[in-house]
Design a protein around this motif. Sequence first.
Motif: not given
Length: 89
Positions: A17-25, A57-59
Amino acid sequence: MTTLTTNQADTNYPMLVACINASGQSDVFTTDFKQSEVDPVDHAHIEKAIELAEEAGYGGPFVVFEPHEFDYMRAALKAAESNSVTTGH
């Protein structure tokens, strides 16, 4: 729906799953299912993979890749790596 043998039903079905981590990366969350949990008609395993990424925790945005798409990703990564070597970026 295809009927699976016992051995096929127990086989892992990895997903990315390509996504955004908690650091916004940009990041990639990995998970897997048993083949018996994968329904190619209703695609509930795709929604479940996103749900698991969110719980970890991913967005979003989320892009889910199934095993039959991994070769395309490998080729794209190889091309990107080759391009960065030749351009120095």
